[in-house]
Design a protein around this motif. Structure first.
Motif, PDB file in Angstrom:
ATOM      1  N   CYS A  70       0.823  -1.208   0.000  1.00  8.71           N
ATOM      2  CA  CYS A  70       0.000   0.000   0.000  1.00  8.71           C
ATOM      3  C   CYS A  70       0.862   1.264   0.000  1.00  8.71           C
ATOM      4  O   CYS A  70       0.520   2.261  -0.642  1.00  8.71           O
ATOM      5  CB  CYS A  70      -0.938  -0.004   1.201  1.00  8.71           C
ATOM      6  N   ASN A 125      -9.616  -1.015  -3.640  1.00  7.96           N
ATOM      7  CA  ASN A 125      -9.441   0.430  -3.551  1.00  7.96           C
ATOM      8  C   ASN A 125      -9.023   1.019  -4.890  1.00  7.96           C
ATOM      9  O   ASN A 125      -8.092   0.524  -5.541  1.00  7.96           O
ATOM     10  CB  ASN A 125      -8.378   0.786  -2.516  1.00  7.96           C
ATOM     11  N   ILE A 165      -9.530   7.973  -2.319  1.00 10.20           N
ATOM     12  CA  ILE A 165      -9.625   6.515  -2.346  1.00 10.20           C
ATOM     13  C   ILE A 165     -11.095   6.118  -2.258  1.00 10.20           C
ATOM     14  O   ILE A 165     -11.789   6.485  -1.310  1.00 10.20           O
ATOM     15  CB  ILE A 165      -8.853   5.885  -1.176  1.00 10.20           C
ATOM     16  N   SER A 169     -13.519   2.881  -1.948  1.00  6.96           N
ATOM     17  CA  SER A 169     -13.449   1.483  -1.533  1.00  6.96           C
ATOM     18  C   SER A 169     -14.714   0.728  -1.909  1.00  6.96           C
ATOM     19  O   SER A 169     -15.824   1.161  -1.594  1.00  6.96           O
ATOM     20  CB  SER A 169     -13.247   1.392  -0.012  1.00  6.96           C
TER      21      SER A 169
END
Length: 241
Positions: A50, A82, A98, A100
């Protein structure tokens, strides 16, 4: 797939904005999320990847996607897909938005609560073995440190070198040497200022690589042995106390 929410982070991963859906997904109030680093909410084994993805989005100004596990306050995991994109902020540095969505876990994924029980059983069985036989013949401090670090993190406890003497019966000097060796192999992390005394009290934890590799081992052990069905976990928990 279900929409699990939206958040905005800065270049370091610090959360700047969250919507109500993301709060509901993480089971946390907005006030507990704003200002936290998104890595704190990411399963340890997924953190290195990440960091790399966020760095590319921010550095190259390109949208990217990744699948990972988010770690809720109660210790449960939720798989998310994501979508990350750079986002201009008026009068401020670039941020990352972001979005999700729900993701399907891999077919071989084992719930972390089960892996924790497998790890506890490993520690319990080693302690039972030491009662039946001399510990002198069966020492394996590097393995004990890694499993104990896994269990401590999963239980929300901080582990230091000083704790290892009481937990697995090795001296501070021996524990320090093994921790430095595990750190050199990128399996254990700790804050190092070069002082031996600081290592005694510095929190130690599995690296992302160490966590990921240990998860794979515990999963394979669980699958191969059919542990959930065949082992008396209540007895294992009693031995662990």
């Amino acid at each position: 797939m279900a929409k699990l929410g939206r958040l905005v982070v800065d270049g370091s991963g610090t959360i700047l904005e969250v919507d109500a859906a993301f709060c509901a997904t993480m089971r946390m109030a907005r006030g507990r999320l704003i200002g936290r680093n998104a890595l704190d909410l990411t399963a340890p084994a997924d953190r290195d990847r990440c960091v790399s993805v966020l760095a590319r989005v921010m550095g190259e100004r390109i949208p990217l996607a990744t699948v990972k596990r988010m770690l809720r306050a109660d210790g449960t995991h939720v798989w998310v897909s994501n979508s990350l994109r750079p986002m201009e902020q008026p009068g401020g540095p670039i941020a990352c938005e972001i979005l999700s969505d729900e993701a399907v876990p891999p077919s071989d994924w084992v719930e972390p609560s089960i892996l924790l029980r497998v790890a506890r059983f490993i520690l319990a069985s080693r302690r039972a073995r030491e009662k039946a036989f001399s510990a002198h013949f069966f020492g394996d401090p590097a393995w004990d440190i890694m499993v104990l670090a896994y269990v401590s993190e999963a239980e929300g406890r901080t582990l230091s070198t000083a704790d290892l003497h009481a937990s697995i019966g090795i001296s501070l000097g021996n524990a320090s040497r093994w921790i430095r060796a595990l750190n050199a192999e990128e399996l254990i992390e700790y804050e190092d200022d070069g002082a031996s005394k600081a290592l005694v009290t510095a929190p130690i934890r599995l690296s992302s690589s160490g966590h990921r590799r240990l998860e794979r081992f515990l999963s394979s052990l669980h699958d191969a042995a059919g542990m959930e069905e065949r082992l008396d976990w209540a007895q294992a928990d009693r031995l662990d106390r």
